[in-house]
Design an enzyme around this catalytic site. Structure first.
Site, PDB file in Angstrom:
ATOM      1  N   THR A 128     -10.377  32.330  34.849  1.00  0.00           N
ATOM      2  CA  THR A 128     -11.357  33.107  35.607  1.00  0.00           C
ATOM      3  C   THR A 128     -12.599  32.293  35.956  1.00  0.00           C
ATOM      4  OG1 THR A 128     -10.613  35.094  34.452  1.00  0.00           O
ATOM      5  CG2 THR A 128     -12.705  35.237  35.616  1.00  0.00           C
ATOM      6  N   THR A 163     -12.421  33.733  26.452  1.00  0.00           N
ATOM      7  CA  THR A 163     -12.273  34.061  25.036  1.00  0.00           C
ATOM      8  C   THR A 163     -11.963  32.793  24.251  1.00  0.00           C
ATOM      9  OG1 THR A 163     -11.447  36.252  25.606  1.00  0.00           O
ATOM     10  CG2 THR A 163     -11.013  35.472  23.376  1.00  0.00           C
ATOM     11  N   ALA A 183      -2.379  28.361  47.052  1.00  0.00           N
ATOM     12  CA  ALA A 183      -1.958  28.564  45.664  1.00  0.00           C
ATOM     13  C   ALA A 183      -1.078  27.427  45.159  1.00  0.00           C
ATOM     14  CB  ALA A 183      -1.212  29.890  45.542  1.00  0.00           C
ATOM     15  N   PRO A 245       2.858  37.908  32.599  1.00  0.00           N
ATOM     16  CA  PRO A 245       3.502  39.108  32.029  1.00  0.00           C
ATOM     17  C   PRO A 245       3.423  39.179  30.510  1.00  0.00           C
ATOM     18  CG  PRO A 245       4.810  38.281  33.840  1.00  0.00           C
ATOM     19  CD  PRO A 245       3.722  37.261  33.604  1.00  0.00           C
ATOM     20  N   GLU A 247       1.047  37.854  28.653  1.00  0.00           N
ATOM     21  CA  GLU A 247      -0.343  38.180  28.336  1.00  0.00           C
ATOM     22  C   GLU A 247      -0.597  39.673  28.517  1.00  0.00           C
ATOM     23  OE1 GLU A 247      -4.911  37.163  29.826  1.00  0.00           O
ATOM     24  OE2 GLU A 247      -3.243  35.899  30.473  1.00  0.00           O
ATOM     25  N   ARG A 273     -14.030  67.213   7.950  1.00  0.00           N
ATOM     26  CA  ARG A 273     -15.296  67.655   8.526  1.00  0.00           C
ATOM     27  C   ARG A 273     -15.243  69.166   8.792  1.00  0.00           C
ATOM     28  NH1 ARG A 273     -20.719  66.722   9.089  1.00  0.00           N
ATOM     29  NH2 ARG A 273     -21.469  67.336  11.154  1.00  0.00           N
ATOM     30  N   GLY A 345     -21.773  63.788  16.984  1.00  0.00           N
ATOM     31  CA  GLY A 345     -22.860  62.809  16.986  1.00  0.00           C
ATOM     32  C   GLY A 345     -22.535  61.562  16.184  1.00  0.00           C
ATOM     33  N   GLY A 369      -6.227  40.824  34.318  1.00  0.00           N
ATOM     34  CA  GLY A 369      -5.992  41.448  35.614  1.00  0.00           C
ATOM     35  C   GLY A 369      -6.452  42.889  35.544  1.00  0.00           C
ATOM     36  N   THR A 370      -7.369  43.285  36.413  1.00  0.00           N
ATOM     37  CA  THR A 370      -7.891  44.651  36.353  1.00  0.00           C
ATOM     38  C   THR A 370      -6.770  45.671  36.563  1.00  0.00           C
ATOM     39  OG1 THR A 370      -8.351  44.779  38.724  1.00  0.00           O
ATOM     40  CG2 THR A 370     -10.094  43.872  37.312  1.00  0.00           C
TER      41      THR A 370
END
Length: 384
Positions: A128, A163, A183, A245, A247, A273, A345, A369-370
């Site tokens: 990226t 990362t 490409a 793929p 990843e 709770r 909360g 990839g978004t």
């Protein structure tokens, strides 16, 4: 629903992974958050357990296992603990190391893979760029042949959102080697942290996942010998498309495991709770909501398991991986948001795991990839 893709060997490996989480990771969870990094000795310990060498050939210090289901088991157990650690270890061993295994020469493998397997050498991958985002074909980093006839390459450019970027000892970096070929003019290179002209920005201040160091990488006239080219010249983009793929599947595995674990903890919370004199989980609205969430996780898990089985047989398509990635990330986001709501909360307090999990998970709809890119890939496959 029973899960049928794992056998006794996988479950024995799962037990080892869980033991590592309990013994090594959980006691140091707060330390990793405070220091914004995973300490080197933790990497070394994971290497000793064999977690980084699953697919690295035995001759280079790995286990040489050709069964992706072991990778999936490890990803699940790490994500149940913490998605930041899961992503850092995954980038190192499950995403970047396979490039060296598949494309490296014998000399390159012998030089780097043994230390990758032990965790002594931390890897990152530089795809990226600041101006490109998910559009990998538009990258602007360049590598040109030195004009002195040496065969060396001169690399210039930058990467962002990497990362393991700040800690990495070794980085696989994509750069444009022929501006006339689009490409097909992109190649991959291996950089060592000590290479002159290679520098790293300070770890980026992220909304979530503070345990993982994420930084920019800068290349200023980095001179690389010819043997730093990884794979054939011009094959970088094609190779990245072939590797993505896995990843994306790894991302999907982590999303569902992470959300499922936090949901289990939330269910226990709703049993304990109380409000208006009774456990909050017994209120019909909450009971119905939890029923929906459990079903969402199990349905997503069934599809992910099918993808894991397909990938283990070498049959997973890029489109199916895209479906797994966006759906798992969307499911994770919805489930964790509801888990926060069920905590009231307290769910907004950083001291509660559910708050951290909700914050940490948001990036999954963006990286690898978004989700919008995933839907574009699926739509193209449908002829739209």
């Amino acid at each position: 629903m029973p899960r049928n893709i794992y056998d006794d060997d996988h479950e024995a490996f799962r037990s080892s992974a869980r033991e590592f989480v309990e013994r090594t990771l959980k006691p140091r969870a707060e330390e990793m958050i405070r220091d914004h990094t995973i300490a080197r000795d933790i990497w070394i310990e994971a290497g000793k357990q064999g977690f980084f060498g699953l697919t690295i050939p035995e001759e280079f210090g790995g286990a040489g296992i050709d069964d992706y289901r072991f990778n999936a088991v490890l990803a699940e157990e790490l994500a149940k603990f913490n998605v930041a650690v899961s992503s850092c270890f995954g980038i190192h061993a499950d995403i970047t190391a396979p490039y060296l295994v598949a494309m490296g020469t014998q000399e390159q493998k012998a030089r780097w893979l043994p230390q990758v397997a032990t965790g002594e050498t931390i890897m990152s991958i530089g795809m990226t760029e600041p101006s490109g985002g998910s559009d990998l074909a538009a990258l602007k980093s360049t590598a040109v042949k030195a004009d002195d006839g040496s065969g060396d390459w001169i690399l210039n450019g930058s990467k962002t959102f990497i990362t393991n970027g700040y800690q990495c000892d070794l980085a696989v970096v994509a750069a444009r080697t022929d501006p006339t070929k689009g490409a097909k003019g992109i190649s991959l290179f291996v950089l060592e942290a000590t290479d002159e002209g290679f520098s790293k920005g300070k770890p980026l201040d992220k909304v979530g996942q503070p345990e993982s160091d994420t930084s920019e990488l800068f290349f200023e006239n980095v001179r690389l010998p010819a043997d730093r080219l990884l794979g054939p010249e011009g094959m970088g983009f094609i190779t990245m498309m072939q590797k993505l793929p896995q990843e994306r599947l790894g991302n999907a595995i982590g999303c569902v495991a992470h959300a499922g674990q936090i949901l289990e903890e939330t269910i226990e919370y709703t049993k304990e709770r109380k409000a208006f004199g009774q456990p909050i989980g017994s209120f019909q609205h909450n009971k119905f909501k939890i029923a929906e969430l459990v079903t969402m996780i199990e349905v997503a898990q069934a599809y992910i398991d099918d993808c894991v089985a397909a990938h283990a047989e070498g049959k997973l398509t890029a489109v199916d991986a895209a479906k797994a990635k966006w759906w798992a990330a969307e499911t994770q986001s919805k489930v964790l948001d509801e888990c926060v709501q069920l905590h009231g909360g307290y769910g907004y307090m950083n001291e509660y795991r559910v708050a951290r999990a909700w914050r940490d998970a948001r990036i999954n709809k963006i990286w690898a990839g978004t989700n919008e890119i995933m839907k574009e890939l699926i739509g193209r496959d449908l002829g739209l």
